[in-house]
Each structure stands twice: as structure tokens, then as C-alpha cells.
Design a protein around this motif. Structure first.
Motif, PDB file in Angstrom:
ATOM      1  N   VAL A 116      12.513   5.204  -0.056  1.00  0.00           N
ATOM      2  CA  VAL A 116      12.222   3.875   0.372  1.00  0.00           C
ATOM      3  C   VAL A 116      12.581   3.607   1.819  1.00  0.00           C
ATOM      4  N   MET A 117      13.434   4.265   2.370  1.00  0.00           N
ATOM      5  CA  MET A 117      13.855   4.136   3.797  1.00  0.00           C
ATOM      6  C   MET A 117      12.715   4.560   4.613  1.00  0.00           C
ATOM      7  N   SER A 118      12.248   5.688   4.044  1.00  0.00           N
ATOM      8  CA  SER A 118      10.911   6.194   4.768  1.00  0.00           C
ATOM      9  C   SER A 118       9.838   5.523   4.949  1.00  0.00           C
ATOM     10  N   ALA A 119       9.392   4.732   3.712  1.00  0.00           N
ATOM     11  CA  ALA A 119       8.390   3.783   3.546  1.00  0.00           C
ATOM     12  C   ALA A 119       8.676   2.681   4.676  1.00  0.00           C
ATOM     13  N   LEU A 120       9.774   2.159   4.506  1.00  0.00           N
ATOM     14  CA  LEU A 120      10.073   1.004   5.534  1.00  0.00           C
ATOM     15  C   LEU A 120       9.902   1.420   7.066  1.00  0.00           C
ATOM     16  N   VAL A 121      10.186   2.543   7.394  1.00  0.00           N
ATOM     17  CA  VAL A 121      10.059   3.151   8.613  1.00  0.00           C
ATOM     18  C   VAL A 121       8.675   3.321   9.123  1.00  0.00           C
ATOM     19  N   VAL A 172      18.153  -3.308  -1.221  1.00  0.00           N
ATOM     20  CA  VAL A 172      16.924  -3.090  -0.166  1.00  0.00           C
ATOM     21  C   VAL A 172      16.014  -2.383  -1.108  1.00  0.00           C
ATOM     22  N   VAL A 173      16.689  -1.171  -1.792  1.00  0.00           N
ATOM     23  CA  VAL A 173      15.607  -0.447  -2.625  1.00  0.00           C
ATOM     24  C   VAL A 173      15.218  -1.041  -3.636  1.00  0.00           C
ATOM     25  N   ASP A 174      15.739  -2.086  -4.348  1.00  0.00           N
ATOM     26  CA  ASP A 174      15.167  -2.722  -5.259  1.00  0.00           C
ATOM     27  C   ASP A 174      14.039  -3.758  -4.966  1.00  0.00           C
ATOM     28  N   PHE A 175      14.359  -4.357  -3.622  1.00  0.00           N
ATOM     29  CA  PHE A 175      13.297  -5.042  -2.917  1.00  0.00           C
ATOM     30  C   PHE A 175      12.026  -4.471  -2.513  1.00  0.00           C
ATOM     31  N   GLY A 199       0.765  -1.135  -0.110  1.00  0.00           N
ATOM     32  CA  GLY A 199       0.029  -0.060   0.017  1.00  0.00           C
ATOM     33  C   GLY A 199       0.819   1.301  -0.076  1.00  0.00           C
ATOM     34  N   LYS A 200       2.397   1.348  -0.018  1.00  0.00           N
ATOM     35  CA  LYS A 200       3.012   2.288  -0.110  1.00  0.00           C
ATOM     36  C   LYS A 200       3.226   2.787  -1.413  1.00  0.00           C
ATOM     37  N   GLU A 201       3.497   4.070  -1.532  1.00  0.00           N
ATOM     38  CA  GLU A 201       3.768   4.678  -2.856  1.00  0.00           C
ATOM     39  C   GLU A 201       5.064   5.277  -2.962  1.00  0.00           C
ATOM     40  N   ILE A 202       5.788   4.927  -3.479  1.00  0.00           N
ATOM     41  CA  ILE A 202       7.349   5.508  -3.475  1.00  0.00           C
ATOM     42  C   ILE A 202       7.450   6.441  -4.920  1.00  0.00           C
TER      43      ILE A 202
END
Length: 435
Positions: A291-296, A410-413, A123-126
Motif C-alpha cells: 500500500v505504501m509503495s502504491a501511494l508513493v 490508511v491501508v483500509d482506505f 489503476g493500482k493493483e495491491i
């Protein structure tokens, strides 16, 4: 050894450990015998002093050493048996109520690593910024390179924006000179906001050799508290006005940029190549940050206070080192833990999530990835082969490229799990420049 585990609250745990006094006594006696073999005690040949005399002189130190080693070893064993992952450093204390002559008892209070469960990334938009480097971007970059090579030539006309002016000035407030309000042969570029607006306005239109008084209102939030909100009168003398002279875009300019034969078309091609690489890196950095912000955001985690404290310490040390590198005494800039707390929390949070994500999905850096990154970095140097060889000469030099490769994985994943949306970004915004 006996160990009892308690959960205090959240991630905090307490281990109560009891060790038979006989074990401690045996270890102390054995250590004293080793000390006695080498001890130099007045009246005895080295190694020949009676054990009771050795104990009188070295017993306390030996007992302290043995108890310290016993605490660490016993704690490590208990942690292993309980399958605990300790976060930070434990706090060791004697157990309350323990008998002085009874078993050796102590408690260790510590935090454990939290369980990390990766949130739903679907559900996250990058946002993926996009920018193509064309002739317009090359023109802007060439213009910046021209401005970096600006020369200033003295003129007799009145000062105007973009001129370099050299002045003497003396400021007073209510007729009194104030600290930092005077200077001689002070040079700055007019119209660049290097001085207060009233100060620059007063200088515009002045010619070399001219003197006048200028009223300058200091902002209420000015960093100099003694003058904030006050109006000063500055006596300003213009000693030199110099107009900017930009180099022509010709063969000499191309040679100055490293094009041996002075071919301007080759220069533009080289500028475009370097610009494309810089744009690619900046776009990549923006995607990584998203990406890092979405993970957090997707993965709430209980954060060990011990790790936050350690990270605050690292950030403070880094800030102090940065000040020293700029020639500023860190003692003049007060630091408080609160200044770094939010940044420390985010770094700890992200570190915990990344560690779990990488382990669970096999995202460790591959040798071929590391090699490709090193070769890309080496392209900036005159002899890329030497740079590549330098990285592989010592294992620790690979840490940086390995970290970059891991982040790429990580970014690609995450991009494969989340929804990515391309969005055009302006060149000036990306490069941090004004048009």
C-alpha cells in the motif's frame, strides 16, 4: 517591520526583513536596565552600577541576544502573515549592502512544504498474500522448536554435515601466518556455511584427534582484502565431533514449551494459535508495504532537501545506535550520507503523502482502535490486564499503538480505492525459513 518574499527555485524561498533600528535600540536599552538591577560589578553594590558601566560590560552580549530574538520573532511573524509552511530550518544571514547604522536587515533562506495531490489509486493493483495455517505448518514449526533445543553428544565416527565440531587451526599464505587465520577450540556446525566451502570440505570425514592440511581459496570479493583471491594452507586438528540429538515430541517437550500437564495436543493447539497470530501480522505487514509503495508511486512530490537531510541524520544515528547495541564501535564503520539518501527520500516522500491523506480523509486513530490494538499486543503476556494498564498510565506510551491504528486506516482506505488481488504465499517464504 517590512518583509519581502522571493521564490528562488522549486520549494526554496527567501524572506528579506527590515526592522527599524530604533526598535532594536529600545529593546537593548530595556534589557540592559533589567540586567543592571542584578549586575554585580566591582566597586558597586549589586544593582547600583551606572547604566553606562553595565553597558560596557554586558552590552555586546545583550545586543547579540536581542538581535537573535528579534530575528526569530520577526521571521515567525512574517511566515505567519505570508501563510508559509517552512520545511526544516531556515538559514539567516545579514542582508548584503545594508548600512551599518541604518535599519536592521537580514534575509532568511528556507524551503516550504510542497503541495501534495494524491494520485489516482484506481489503476493500482495491491497484492494481498494469503496463507492458511494447517497441520503441515504446525508440524514445521514444532520441528523448528525441536531444533532450537538440540543437544550435541560426542561421537567417535567421522564428522558429517550437521555435526558440531571443535577444532584448532592455523593458516598460512606462502608460508606466512596472516591475521585472523588461527584459532583454538573453535566450534561451529558443519554444513551450515559458517566457514568457507573448501574449509568445510576438508573437515568432512575427519575424526577426533586427526590433523591434516587443507588448501582454502579465498573468494576475490572476500571482506578481508589482505587475503582476498589468495589460497591459504590451513593445518586443522579436530578435537571433538558431536552429533545433534533432537528431543522427542513428548510430555517433557510439551512442558518445556509451557504446557504444565505435558499434553502434546494442547501444545500443538498453542503452537497453532501463536503461529496464526504471527502469520496474520506478517501478511498484514506485506499488505502495508504494498500500500505504501502504491501511494508513493501514484503521488509524485517535490521533496524538500532540508527534510531529506534531517532524515539522513536520523537514519545515521539509528545505525550507530544499532552498532553500539551489538557491541561494535561505530567509529570502525564509516558512514556517508549517500548510504542513507534513497531510504531518506522514500521516508520523506511517504511522510508527506500520508500526512496529506490522513488530514484530507479523517483517517486519524480512534480511541477504540487504539484500545483493540493494545489488547491484542497484551495477549502475548502472562497478565494482559497489567500490560493494558501500563500503556494507559502515560500518554506517550500510546504513540506506538496510535501509529499502528493510523496505518491500518490508511491501508483500509487505499484498499478501498485500488484493486486488490489475493495471492497464495508459501509458508517458508513468509516466515523466512528454508523447507
Amino acid at each position: 517591520m517590512q518583509a519581502q518574499l522571493e521564490t528562488l527555485s522549486g520549494l526554496e524561498r527567501r524572506l528579506s526583513i527590515s526592522i527599524p533600528r530604533e526598535e532594536i535600540t529600545k529593546r537593548v536599552d530595556a534589557r540592559l536596565k533589567d540586567v543592571a538591577k542584578k549586575a554585580k560589578i566591582a566597586g558597586f553594590r549589586p544593582g547600583k552600577a551606572p547604566l553606562n558601566i553595565v553597558a560596557q560590560q554586558h552590552g555586546f552580549r545583550v545586543q547579540e541576544e536581542v538581535l537573535g530574538e528579534t530575528v526569530e520573532r520577526s521571521f515567525g511573524k512574517a511566515v505567519y502573515e505570508q501563510k508559509l509552511q517552512v520545511a526544516g530550518y531556515p538559514r539567516f544571514e545579514p542582508k548584503d549592502g545594508a548600512e551599518e547604522d541604518g535599519d536592521f536587515q537580514f534575509v532568511a533562506t528556507f524551503e516550504v512544504y510542497p503541495e501534495v495531490k494524491l494520485g489516482d489509486l484506481a489503476g493500482k493493483e495491491i497484492e494481498k498474500p494469503v496463507l492458511n495455517v494447517g497441520e503441515t505448518e504446525v508440524d514445521k514449526t514444532v520441528e523448528i522448536l525441536r531444533r532450537q533445543r538440540t543437544r550435541f553428544e560426542r561421537v567417535e565416527r567421522a564428522a558429517q554435515d550437521e555435526d558440531r565440531v571443535i577444532i584448532d587451526f592455523k593458516g598460512t599464505i606462502d608460508g606466512e601466518v596472516f591475521q585472523g587465520g588461527s584459532a583454538e577450540n573453535y566450534a561451529f556446525l558443519l554444513g551450515k556455511g559458517q566457514m568457507l566451502a573448501d574449509f568445510e570440505t576438508g573437515i568432512r570425514g575427519m575424526k577426533e584427534g586427526e590433523t591434516k592440511n587443507v588448501d582454502v581459496k579465498f573468494p576475490d570479493d572476500y571482506q578481508g582484502k589482505d587475503v582476498a583471491g589468495k589460497t591459504a594452507v590451513f593445518e586443522i586438528t579436530v578435537k571433538n565431533v558431536a552429533a545433534p540429538q533432537l528431543p522427542e515430541i513428548d510430555g517433557e517437550f510439551a512442558k518445556a514449551l509451557g504446557i504444565a500437564d505435558g499434553d502434546v495436543s494442547k501444545m500443538r493447539a498453542e503452537v497453532k494459535k501463536n503461529l496464526e497470530r504471527e502469520v496474520r501480522l506478517r501478511l498484514k505487514a506485506r499488505v502495508k508495504e504494498s500500500v505504501m509503495s502504491a501511494l508513493v508511486d501514484a503521488t509524485p512530490v517535490d521533496l524538500p532537501r532540508a527534510l531529506i537531510g534531517l532524515e539522513i541524520g536520523r537514519l545515521a544515528e539509528q545505525a550507530q545506535a544499532d552498532l553500539k547495541a551489538r557491541g561494535i564501535d561505530p567509529k570502525l564503520v564509516p558512514f556517508s550520507p549517500a548510504m542513507f539518501e534513497e531510504q531518506a527520500k522514500r521516508r520523506v516522500h511517504l511522510g508527506l503523502v500520508l500526512a496529506d491523506l490522513v488530514k484530507a480523509n479523517g483517517l486519524e486513530a480512534k480511541p477504540e482502535q487504539v484500545k483493540a490494538i493494545i489488547e491484542d499486543l497484551a495477549e502475548n503476556y502472562e497478565d494482559p490486564a497489567d500490560v493494558v494498564a501500563w500503556y494507559y498510565e502515560q500518554r506517550e506510551r500510546l504513540a506506538g499503538p496510535e501509529s499502528m491504528a493510523l496505518e491500518d486506516n490508511v491501508v483500509d482506505f487505499v484498499l478501498g480505492q485500488a484493486k486488490s488481488v489475493e495471492k497464495a504465499v508459501a509458508f517458508d517464504e513468509l516466515m523466512g525459513q528454508q523447507g
